[in-house]
Design a protein around this motif. Sequence first.
Motif, PDB file in Angstrom:
ATOM      1  N   PHE A  33       1.015  -1.108   0.113  1.00  0.00           N
ATOM      2  CA  PHE A  33       0.048   0.121  -0.076  1.00  0.00           C
ATOM      3  C   PHE A  33       0.730   1.245  -0.126  1.00  0.00           C
ATOM      4  CE2 PHE A  33      -2.281  -3.443   2.268  1.00  0.00           C
ATOM      5  CZ  PHE A  33      -3.466  -3.325   1.478  1.00  0.00           C
ATOM      6  N   GLN A  34       0.466   2.478  -0.459  1.00  0.00           N
ATOM      7  CA  GLN A  34       0.955   3.822  -0.702  1.00  0.00           C
ATOM      8  C   GLN A  34       0.480   4.510   0.373  1.00  0.00           C
ATOM      9  OE1 GLN A  34       0.942   5.939  -4.209  1.00  0.00           O
ATOM     10  NE2 GLN A  34       1.810   7.665  -3.439  1.00  0.00           N
ATOM     11  N   VAL A  35       1.090   4.678   1.377  1.00  0.00           N
ATOM     12  CA  VAL A  35       0.509   5.824   2.495  1.00  0.00           C
ATOM     13  C   VAL A  35       0.927   6.995   2.177  1.00  0.00           C
ATOM     14  CG1 VAL A  35       1.053   6.106   4.978  1.00  0.00           C
ATOM     15  CG2 VAL A  35       1.063   3.935   4.222  1.00  0.00           C
ATOM     16  N   LEU A  36      -0.048   7.811   1.758  1.00  0.00           N
ATOM     17  CA  LEU A  36      -0.208   9.112   1.376  1.00  0.00           C
ATOM     18  C   LEU A  36       0.130  10.165   2.459  1.00  0.00           C
ATOM     19  CD1 LEU A  36      -3.341   9.173  -0.968  1.00  0.00           C
ATOM     20  CD2 LEU A  36      -0.854   8.858  -1.619  1.00  0.00           C
ATOM     21  N   TYR A  37      -0.316   9.859   3.539  1.00  0.00           N
ATOM     22  CA  TYR A  37      -0.123  10.720   4.702  1.00  0.00           C
ATOM     23  C   TYR A  37      -0.375   9.737   6.141  1.00  0.00           C
ATOM     24  CZ  TYR A  37      -1.344  14.448   8.032  1.00  0.00           C
ATOM     25  OH  TYR A  37      -1.664  15.305   9.320  1.00  0.00           O
ATOM     26  N   ALA A  38       0.506  10.034   7.006  1.00  0.00           N
ATOM     27  CA  ALA A  38       0.480   9.441   8.322  1.00  0.00           C
ATOM     28  C   ALA A  38       0.867  10.445   9.392  1.00  0.00           C
ATOM     29  CB  ALA A  38       1.696   8.165   8.164  1.00  0.00           C
ATOM     30  N   ARG A  39      -0.083  10.209  10.248  1.00  0.00           N
ATOM     31  CA  ARG A  39       0.042  10.899  11.644  1.00  0.00           C
ATOM     32  C   ARG A  39      -0.405  10.369  12.939  1.00  0.00           C
ATOM     33  NH1 ARG A  39      -2.232  17.296  12.724  1.00  0.00           N
ATOM     34  NH2 ARG A  39      -1.078  17.207  14.858  1.00  0.00           N
ATOM     35  N   GLY A  40       0.575  10.435  13.865  1.00  0.00           N
ATOM     36  CA  GLY A  40       0.136   9.967  15.035  1.00  0.00           C
ATOM     37  C   GLY A  40       0.086  11.313  16.100  1.00  0.00           C
ATOM     38  N   PHE A  41      -0.953  10.931  16.907  1.00  0.00           N
ATOM     39  CA  PHE A  41      -1.510  12.216  17.800  1.00  0.00           C
ATOM     40  C   PHE A  41      -0.714  12.137  19.287  1.00  0.00           C
ATOM     41  CE2 PHE A  41      -4.234  12.298  14.312  1.00  0.00           C
ATOM     42  CZ  PHE A  41      -4.247  13.664  13.875  1.00  0.00           C
ATOM     43  N   ALA A  42       0.069  11.313  19.235  1.00  0.00           N
ATOM     44  CA  ALA A  42       0.979  10.945  20.508  1.00  0.00           C
ATOM     45  C   ALA A  42       0.092  11.301  21.923  1.00  0.00           C
ATOM     46  CB  ALA A  42       1.929  11.855  20.614  1.00  0.00           C
ATOM     47  N   LEU A  43      -1.089  10.654  21.738  1.00  0.00           N
ATOM     48  CA  LEU A  43      -1.729  10.506  23.167  1.00  0.00           C
ATOM     49  C   LEU A  43      -1.315   9.787  24.167  1.00  0.00           C
ATOM     50  CD1 LEU A  43      -5.437  10.000  21.475  1.00  0.00           C
ATOM     51  CD2 LEU A  43      -4.328  12.190  21.865  1.00  0.00           C
ATOM     52  N   LYS A  44      -1.442  10.100  25.392  1.00  0.00           N
ATOM     53  CA  LYS A  44      -0.557   9.598  26.276  1.00  0.00           C
ATOM     54  C   LYS A  44      -1.455   8.309  27.177  1.00  0.00           C
ATOM     55  CE  LYS A  44       1.708  13.803  27.608  1.00  0.00           C
ATOM     56  NZ  LYS A  44       1.186  14.491  26.791  1.00  0.00           N
ATOM     57  N   GLY A  45      -1.252   7.087  26.353  1.00  0.00           N
ATOM     58  CA  GLY A  45      -1.656   5.789  26.832  1.00  0.00           C
ATOM     59  C   GLY A  45      -3.390   5.671  26.859  1.00  0.00           C
ATOM     60  N   SER A  46      -3.773   4.513  27.362  1.00  0.00           N
ATOM     61  CA  SER A  46      -5.216   4.116  27.216  1.00  0.00           C
ATOM     62  C   SER A  46      -6.072   5.239  27.777  1.00  0.00           C
ATOM     63  CB  SER A  46      -5.288   2.956  28.098  1.00  0.00           C
ATOM     64  OG  SER A  46      -4.443   1.789  27.313  1.00  0.00           O
ATOM     65  N   ASP A  47      -5.819   5.886  28.734  1.00  0.00           N
ATOM     66  CA  ASP A  47      -6.613   7.014  29.331  1.00  0.00           C
ATOM     67  C   ASP A  47      -7.088   7.913  28.234  1.00  0.00           C
ATOM     68  OD1 ASP A  47      -6.694   5.648  31.815  1.00  0.00           O
ATOM     69  OD2 ASP A  47      -5.530   6.848  32.929  1.00  0.00           O
ATOM     70  N   GLU A  48      -5.991   8.398  27.639  1.00  0.00           N
ATOM     71  CA  GLU A  48      -6.199   9.411  26.864  1.00  0.00           C
ATOM     72  C   GLU A  48      -6.955   8.927  25.358  1.00  0.00           C
ATOM     73  OE1 GLU A  48      -3.252  12.187  25.743  1.00  0.00           O
ATOM     74  OE2 GLU A  48      -3.128  13.134  27.819  1.00  0.00           O
ATOM     75  N   TYR A  49      -6.341   7.644  25.062  1.00  0.00           N
ATOM     76  CA  TYR A  49      -7.110   6.924  23.916  1.00  0.00           C
ATOM     77  C   TYR A  49      -8.693   6.892  23.949  1.00  0.00           C
ATOM     78  CZ  TYR A  49      -2.469   4.909  22.629  1.00  0.00           C
ATOM     79  OH  TYR A  49      -1.003   4.957  22.384  1.00  0.00           O
ATOM     80  N   CYS A  50      -9.021   6.257  25.225  1.00  0.00           N
ATOM     81  CA  CYS A  50     -10.481   6.225  25.510  1.00  0.00           C
ATOM     82  C   CYS A  50     -11.261   7.426  25.615  1.00  0.00           C
ATOM     83  CB  CYS A  50     -10.456   5.277  26.605  1.00  0.00           C
ATOM     84  SG  CYS A  50      -9.783   3.747  26.474  1.00  0.00           S
ATOM     85  N   ALA A  51     -10.586   8.548  26.286  1.00  0.00           N
ATOM     86  CA  ALA A  51     -11.109   9.827  26.264  1.00  0.00           C
ATOM     87  C   ALA A  51     -11.387  10.616  25.245  1.00  0.00           C
ATOM     88  CB  ALA A  51     -10.363  10.702  27.545  1.00  0.00           C
ATOM     89  N   ALA A  52     -10.624  10.198  24.083  1.00  0.00           N
ATOM     90  CA  ALA A  52     -10.888  11.298  22.753  1.00  0.00           C
ATOM     91  C   ALA A  52     -12.270  10.621  22.260  1.00  0.00           C
ATOM     92  CB  ALA A  52      -9.809  10.829  21.809  1.00  0.00           C
TER      93      ALA A  52
END
Length: 245
Positions: free
Chosen positions: A140-159
């Motif tokens: 696959f060609q990844v045209l754009y990739a961005r990670g938002f560097a959320l701080k672990g599961s608590d922030e993952y789930c809170a978003a």
Amino acid sequence: MTARIGLIIPSSNRMVEGEMVRHLPPGVVAHVARLRMTGVHRVAIEGLVPRLMKAAAMLIDARCDVIAFHCTANSTSEGAAGEAKLIAALRQAGARLVTTTATAIRHALESLRARRVVLLTPYSEQVTDEEAEFLHMSGFQVLYARGFALKGSDEYCAAPAQFWRDRAIEAARPEADAYFLSCANISAFPVIEEVEQKLGRPVVTSNQAVVWEALSLLGATDRRNCPGRLFDTLGATEAARKALA
């Protein structure tokens, strides 16, 4: 008759039962096993295999028809070789129908004939780069990739799901074939169809892809409760899938 899907997930995950499992169609149920595999407990796949096999064996005891190792970051971290180790471990434990999140994502994008992908994750830049490399090495060609560097599961789930809706719309690329919202521990199901409508392209999420893959392995065609264009492909033959690969 009830079809059973066994899911092996990180112990910190709070989205699989709350968001993913309730989208299974009637007649399909999920059984979940947890492993400590993130943060200080993260190890190379080789070190994870014995625990994975034990968890798979317990799900086999529960008469699960399909067993999935469901963690995006872990299943993509070592590329195709790591994915193959995970699949082999599930089969060695005695499971007949098996998948991983990495496998499900590959198959989902292939089924959608999506070759140019936008990748969004809650992860660090390093983990996001590993996923992008996995996709690249999978064709696959990844045209754009961005990670938002959320701080672990608590922030993952809170978003909230709207966070991922907005980030996907901001990342719009007219040449993209699909948008991949990565991670089994984020809320995205509520906005899949809205993002697809706004961007005019299919959206794939980690939880959605594993539901789709499991139903495909079961030969199921009932997509009730299942959001997104991906489920329009349910019922495609294995030969057709291989032809797309």
